[in-house]
Design a protein around this motif. Structure first.
Motif, PDB file in Angstrom:
ATOM      1  N   LEU A  19       0.848  -1.203   0.000  1.00 44.46           N
ATOM      2  CA  LEU A  19       0.000   0.000   0.000  1.00 44.46           C
ATOM      3  C   LEU A  19       0.880   1.249   0.000  1.00 44.46           C
ATOM      4  CD1 LEU A  19      -2.809  -1.024   2.530  1.00 44.46           C
ATOM      5  CD2 LEU A  19      -3.011  -0.822   0.056  1.00 44.46           C
ATOM      6  N   GLU A  20       1.861   1.235   0.734  1.00 40.83           N
ATOM      7  CA  GLU A  20       2.740   2.408   0.808  1.00 40.83           C
ATOM      8  C   GLU A  20       3.423   2.621  -0.523  1.00 40.83           C
ATOM      9  OE1 GLU A  20       2.872   4.460   3.196  1.00 40.83           O
ATOM     10  OE2 GLU A  20       4.525   5.752   2.513  1.00 40.83           O
ATOM     11  N   LEU A  21       3.910   1.535  -1.140  1.00 38.68           N
ATOM     12  CA  LEU A  21       4.555   1.667  -2.429  1.00 38.68           C
ATOM     13  C   LEU A  21       3.595   2.170  -3.479  1.00 38.68           C
ATOM     14  CD1 LEU A  21       6.747  -1.578  -2.501  1.00 38.68           C
ATOM     15  CD2 LEU A  21       7.531   0.775  -2.214  1.00 38.68           C
ATOM     16  N   GLU A  22       2.358   1.744  -3.411  1.00 38.92           N
ATOM     17  CA  GLU A  22       1.343   2.195  -4.367  1.00 38.92           C
ATOM     18  C   GLU A  22       1.063   3.662  -4.210  1.00 38.92           C
ATOM     19  OE1 GLU A  22      -2.268  -0.008  -4.198  1.00 38.92           O
ATOM     20  OE2 GLU A  22      -3.163   1.011  -5.925  1.00 38.92           O
ATOM     21  N   SER A  23       0.966   4.112  -2.955  1.00 42.50           N
ATOM     22  CA  SER A  23       0.732   5.544  -2.725  1.00 42.50           C
ATOM     23  C   SER A  23       1.907   6.365  -3.222  1.00 42.50           C
ATOM     24  CB  SER A  23       0.506   5.804  -1.245  1.00 42.50           C
ATOM     25  OG  SER A  23       1.657   5.455  -0.514  1.00 42.50           O
ATOM     26  N   ILE A  24       3.104   5.823  -3.055  1.00 44.49           N
ATOM     27  CA  ILE A  24       4.288   6.533  -3.547  1.00 44.49           C
ATOM     28  C   ILE A  24       4.268   6.605  -5.052  1.00 44.49           C
ATOM     29  CG2 ILE A  24       6.840   6.370  -3.715  1.00 44.49           C
ATOM     30  CD1 ILE A  24       6.812   5.219  -0.889  1.00 44.49           C
ATOM     31  N   ASP A  25       3.810   5.487  -5.682  1.00 40.25           N
ATOM     32  CA  ASP A  25       3.752   5.451  -7.124  1.00 40.25           C
ATOM     33  C   ASP A  25       2.765   6.456  -7.670  1.00 40.25           C
ATOM     34  OD1 ASP A  25       2.856   3.058  -9.634  1.00 40.25           O
ATOM     35  OD2 ASP A  25       4.441   4.555  -9.702  1.00 40.25           O
ATOM     36  N   ASN A  26       1.618   6.580  -6.974  1.00 42.06           N
ATOM     37  CA  ASN A  26       0.606   7.540  -7.398  1.00 42.06           C
ATOM     38  C   ASN A  26       1.147   8.952  -7.312  1.00 42.06           C
ATOM     39  OD1 ASN A  26      -1.269   5.496  -7.959  1.00 42.06           O
ATOM     40  ND2 ASN A  26      -2.073   5.503  -5.867  1.00 42.06           N
ATOM     41  N   LYS A  27       1.792   9.184  -6.299  1.00 41.53           N
ATOM     42  CA  LYS A  27       2.360  10.537  -6.137  1.00 41.53           C
ATOM     43  C   LYS A  27       3.400  10.814  -7.216  1.00 41.53           C
ATOM     44  CE  LYS A  27       1.739  10.936  -1.119  1.00 41.53           C
ATOM     45  NZ  LYS A  27       2.393  11.099   0.162  1.00 41.53           N
ATOM     46  N   LEU A  28       4.187   9.825  -7.493  1.00 41.38           N
ATOM     47  CA  LEU A  28       5.204  10.014  -8.509  1.00 41.38           C
ATOM     48  C   LEU A  28       4.608  10.178  -9.893  1.00 41.38           C
ATOM     49  CD1 LEU A  28       7.942   7.471  -7.338  1.00 41.38           C
ATOM     50  CD2 LEU A  28       8.029   9.951  -7.204  1.00 41.38           C
ATOM     51  N   ASN A  29       3.461   9.504 -10.132  1.00 38.07           N
ATOM     52  CA  ASN A  29       2.818   9.645 -11.435  1.00 38.07           C
ATOM     53  C   ASN A  29       2.268  11.029 -11.629  1.00 38.07           C
ATOM     54  OD1 ASN A  29       3.347   7.028 -12.325  1.00 38.07           O
ATOM     55  ND2 ASN A  29       1.483   6.207 -11.348  1.00 38.07           N
ATOM     56  N   VAL A  30       1.886  11.608 -10.521  1.00 36.32           N
ATOM     57  CA  VAL A  30       1.316  12.955 -10.632  1.00 36.32           C
ATOM     58  C   VAL A  30       2.448  13.924 -10.968  1.00 36.32           C
ATOM     59  CG1 VAL A  30       0.080  14.790  -9.425  1.00 36.32           C
ATOM     60  CG2 VAL A  30      -0.565  12.423  -9.097  1.00 36.32           C
ATOM     61  N   THR A  31       3.476  13.881 -10.166  1.00 35.04           N
ATOM     62  CA  THR A  31       4.646  14.775 -10.381  1.00 35.04           C
ATOM     63  C   THR A  31       5.880  13.905 -10.620  1.00 35.04           C
ATOM     64  OG1 THR A  31       5.067  14.871  -8.034  1.00 35.04           O
ATOM     65  CG2 THR A  31       3.668  16.594  -8.940  1.00 35.04           C
ATOM     66  N   SER A  32       5.977  13.363 -11.768  1.00 43.95           N
ATOM     67  CA  SER A  32       7.068  12.442 -12.075  1.00 43.95           C
ATOM     68  C   SER A  32       8.179  13.190 -12.779  1.00 43.95           C
ATOM     69  CB  SER A  32       6.577  11.299 -12.964  1.00 43.95           C
ATOM     70  OG  SER A  32       7.626  10.465 -13.279  1.00 43.95           O
ATOM     71  N   ASN A  33       9.308  13.024 -12.303  1.00 40.63           N
ATOM     72  CA  ASN A  33      10.519  13.590 -12.921  1.00 40.63           C
ATOM     73  C   ASN A  33      11.196  12.610 -13.844  1.00 40.63           C
ATOM     74  OD1 ASN A  33      10.239  16.032 -11.587  1.00 40.63           O
ATOM     75  ND2 ASN A  33      11.365  15.269  -9.778  1.00 40.63           N
ATOM     76  N   PHE A  34      10.711  11.361 -13.941  1.00 41.98           N
ATOM     77  CA  PHE A  34      11.322  10.324 -14.739  1.00 41.98           C
ATOM     78  C   PHE A  34      10.550  10.151 -16.018  1.00 41.98           C
ATOM     79  CE2 PHE A  34      12.152   9.263 -10.319  1.00 41.98           C
ATOM     80  CZ  PHE A  34      13.519   9.170 -10.323  1.00 41.98           C
ATOM     81  N   PRO A  35      11.105   9.808 -17.099  1.00 41.65           N
ATOM     82  CA  PRO A  35      10.380   9.570 -18.344  1.00 41.65           C
ATOM     83  C   PRO A  35       9.555   8.303 -18.282  1.00 41.65           C
ATOM     84  CG  PRO A  35      12.696   9.014 -18.604  1.00 41.65           C
ATOM     85  CD  PRO A  35      12.553   9.640 -17.273  1.00 41.65           C
ATOM     86  N   SER A  36       8.619   8.190 -19.181  1.00 43.57           N
ATOM     87  CA  SER A  36       7.694   7.061 -19.175  1.00 43.57           C
ATOM     88  C   SER A  36       8.374   5.771 -19.532  1.00 43.57           C
ATOM     89  CB  SER A  36       6.548   7.311 -20.179  1.00 43.57           C
ATOM     90  OG  SER A  36       7.114   7.504 -21.479  1.00 43.57           O
ATOM     91  N   ALA A  37       9.483   5.863 -20.072  1.00 42.96           N
ATOM     92  CA  ALA A  37      10.199   4.634 -20.451  1.00 42.96           C
ATOM     93  C   ALA A  37      10.567   3.819 -19.249  1.00 42.96           C
ATOM     94  CB  ALA A  37      11.454   4.992 -21.235  1.00 42.96           C
ATOM     95  N   PHE A  38      10.685   4.433 -18.081  1.00 45.18           N
ATOM     96  CA  PHE A  38      11.036   3.708 -16.864  1.00 45.18           C
ATOM     97  C   PHE A  38       9.840   2.982 -16.260  1.00 45.18           C
ATOM     98  CE2 PHE A  38      15.343   4.855 -16.323  1.00 45.18           C
ATOM     99  CZ  PHE A  38      15.487   6.090 -16.942  1.00 45.18           C
ATOM    100  N   THR A  39       8.651   3.223 -16.804  1.00 40.40           N
ATOM    101  CA  THR A  39       7.434   2.584 -16.250  1.00 40.40           C
ATOM    102  C   THR A  39       7.333   1.187 -16.796  1.00 40.40           C
ATOM    103  OG1 THR A  39       6.326   4.675 -16.168  1.00 40.40           O
ATOM    104  CG2 THR A  39       4.955   2.731 -16.001  1.00 40.40           C
ATOM    105  N   LYS A  40       7.179   0.218 -15.913  1.00 44.81           N
ATOM    106  CA  LYS A  40       7.067  -1.185 -16.275  1.00 44.81           C
ATOM    107  C   LYS A  40       5.610  -1.577 -16.421  1.00 44.81           C
ATOM    108  CE  LYS A  40      11.341  -2.832 -14.246  1.00 44.81           C
ATOM    109  NZ  LYS A  40      11.966  -3.800 -13.337  1.00 44.81           N
ATOM    110  N   LYS A  41       5.307  -2.188 -17.551  1.00 46.05           N
ATOM    111  CA  LYS A  41       3.938  -2.645 -17.794  1.00 46.05           C
ATOM    112  C   LYS A  41       3.682  -3.963 -17.146  1.00 46.05           C
ATOM    113  CE  LYS A  41       2.973   0.911 -20.274  1.00 46.05           C
ATOM    114  NZ  LYS A  41       1.980   1.931 -19.842  1.00 46.05           N
TER     115      LYS A  41
END
Length: 622
Positions: A32-54
């Protein structure tokens, strides 16, 4: 089982997200904590989409030995440790692991990525779909951290390698320096050892040289001792031979004296018998005359007859007191008599000396021009020898003229000591070739000065009718019927004695002195044993010592010093002043001179004028 405690080396807050995991989380809470962190990062992400794993990775929980799923343990390395080498890194990783609580996920099958068989059997977990950004960021941070650590480790390894190389180079240079220093030290030690050996060799050589020198010195001392012993034995033998010869001569002398006494006694007896015969003849003649007178009837009174006049003359000669007035040793008188006979015989042959007046002048001229130089003495001696042996005059006449010119030239003018020493050397050179000339010269000296015998005549009114007769007997000269004064006689006596002393001490290399130091020593002994102490004998002694004392001391050493002590103890004390003031003044001067000569030991110093000069001075001629 406890949970794993996560400790990060990075900062505790990254982009507003605090890295403060709770150690008591369950696996669901972590998701749950990792998911919340992920959501936050998706909102203000400094990393390109290429780093997102499908497709999320399948996370399989490992099973224990009983086949049931077990919780996983997370270990975080301590990055503060040094990455010096592989072993140390592993040890640091193992030691920096922090144990935490174990998350038990019974519904998940989590296993190692290396196990391919378990991958197909485990439960797939779609974590990447939920926490892809966080995991990528974490992975990126981890990767960067690994790169930085790797770079840091590489740089440290490079620096260590560089330091190691430098250290090796430094070690090599130091090793080279140490080797060079060792070689220098060995060379220095070798030189020191060589110098030490050389020093030892020199010291040994010096020691051996000193030992050899000491042995040579000891050998020389022993040889000298042997020579001295041999010389001493030789001297003893010679002395014994001399003593025997002396005893033999004394025995011969005693026999001769006994013979002479016997002859005198025989002559006396013959004279007495002759006197008795004459007396008997006189008595017989007187009785015959008396008988004739009685026969003729003439009464003649008979007178007593005494001894004849010839008998009285013989008794007077035997009982004459003049024999007790002469003070001299018998040997000296005999030598004087022998020389006088030779002189008288020579004079008897030379009746016409005036015929050779010019020859005498030539001899006198050569004697007057003698000077104290080596060349002059040699030249004058050769000329005098040629004059004496020359055909222009008989040799006996030349010898007598030579002696008379030496004596007359001695006191004509005041002579210095060097002139007398030079004359004495010429005399030695001449008489060594003509021995008769020395006897004639000494005989002439004995005639003009009785103290050269030595001899002294005491005054006696019975023996001498007048004082002048006594003065003539001891050597006073008479000029125009007048006897010379005592001062003149003393001055002349001093000149004669100085000449005699100079003749006695004269030594010329390669030539024999016919009247040398032995005669001078005998003269001194006879003088002290027989002559009294008075003004005349004191002047004679002082003049003789002044010229011959140094040579006598050099020859006789301690014996001469003993004679000096006898003079100081006996002769000097016996000198007494008396008579006129002039006589007392001369006596005082002579006593002072003798005292000064003995006390200052002048006999140890070479007299002035004894040494010859190498060149001629105008004051050296006379």
């Amino acid at each position: 089982m406890g949970a794993i405690k996560l400790e990060l080396r990075s900062s505790q807050n990254v982009n507003g997200i605090a890295a403060d995991p709770q150690p008591d989380w369950s696996f669901d809470n972590l998701l749950l904590e990792l998911e919340s962190i992920d959501n936050k990062l998706n909102v203000t992400s400094n990393f390109p989409s290429a780093f997102t794993k499908k497709q999320p990775r399948e996370i399989r929980a490992p099973k224990n030995k009983y086949g049931s799923a077990r919780g996983f343990a997370m270990h975080v390395p301590d990055y503060e440790s040094d990455y010096s080498d592989g072993d140390s890194n592993e040890e640091a990783d193992n030691s920096s692991m922090v144990s935490g609580r174990r998350f038990v996920c019974d519904e998940l099958d989590i296993s190692s990525d290396d196990s391919e068989s378990e991958t197909s059997l485990g439960v797939q977990c779609h974590l990447m779909d939920k926490v892809g950004l966080a995991e990528g960021a974490l992975h990126e941070l981890t990767h960067e951290l690994q790169l930085s650590v790797t770079e840091e480790v590489r740089s440290k390894i490079l620096s260590l390698e560089t330091e190691l190389v430098n250290e090796n180079d430094r070690f090599a240079s130091l090793t080279t320096k140490v080797d060079k220093h060792r070689e220098l030290q060995q060379e220095r030690e070798r030189k020191i050892d060589l110098q030490y050996r050389r020093t030892i060799a020199e010291a040994l050589d010096n020691h051996l040289t000193a030992v050899q020198r000491d042995h040579e010195h000891i050998s020389q001392l022993e040889e000298r001792k042997i020579r001295d012993d041999a010389a001493r034995e030789d001297a003893k033998r010679k002395e014994k031979a001399l003593q025997e010869e002396k005893i033999r001569q004394e025995r011969i002398k005693a026999e001769e004296e006994a013979r002479l006494k016997a002859e005198k006694a025989d002559r006396a007896k013959a004279a007495a018998v002759e006197a008795e015969k004459k007396a008997a003849a006189a008595e017989e003649a007187a009785s015959r005359l008396a008988n004739e007178a009685a026969h003729n009837a003439v009464a003649v009174p008979k007178e007593p007859l005494g001894p004849s006049s010839s008998a009285v003359d013989v008794n007077k000669e035997l009982q004459s007191p003049a024999r007790n007035l002469i003070r001299a040793s018998e040997n000296a008188l005999e030598l004087e008599k022998r020389r006088r006979q030779i002189y008288e015989e020579l004079s008897a042959k030379n009746n016409a000396l005036q015929d050779y007046h010019r020859h005498g002048l030539n001899i006198g001229r050569q004697i007057k021009t003698i000077s104290a130089t080596v060349e002059n003495i040699r030249t004058k001696a050769e000329e005098l020898v040629s004059l004496i042996n020359g055909p222009g005059c008989p040799q006996p006449v030349s010898i007598q003229l030579f002696a008379e010119k030496i004596i007359s030239n001695c006191c004509t003018n005041e002579k210095t000591s060097n002139a007398l020493f030079a004359t004495s050397r010429v005399i030695v050179l001449v008489t060594s070739q003509i021995p008769l000339a020395m006897d004639i010269l000494i005989a002439k000296l004995n005639r003009v000065c009785i103290y050269t015998v030595p001899k002294h005549i005491s005054y006696s009114a019975e023996a001498f009718k007048t004082k002048d007769a006594y003065f003539k007997a001891i050597g006073y000269e008479e000029n125009d019927g007048k006897i010379e004064s005592t001062d003149e006689y003393v001055e002349k006596l001093s000149c004669y004695m100085k000449l005699y002393g100079a003749i006695v001490q004269a030594e010329v290399g390669g030539f024999q002195n016919m009247h040398g130091l032995a005669e001078g020593w005998a003269w001194l002994a006879r003088f002290l044993n027989n002559l009294p102490a008075n003004l005349f004998t004191a002047v004679a002694l002082n003049s003789f010592l002044e010229m011959a004392g140094f040579a006598l001391y050099r020859r006789y050493k301690n014996q001469f010093e003993k004679l000096m002590n006898i003079i100081a103890r006996d002769f000097f004390v016996a000198l007494k002043e008396g008579g006129s003031d002039s006589r007392n003044a001369k006596m005082s001067m002579v006593k002072t001179s003798i005292r000064n000569y003995i006390e200052s030991r002048k006999f140890q110093k070479e007299p002035e004028g004894l040494r010859l000069r190498d060149y001629l001075e105008s004051s050296g001629c006379y």
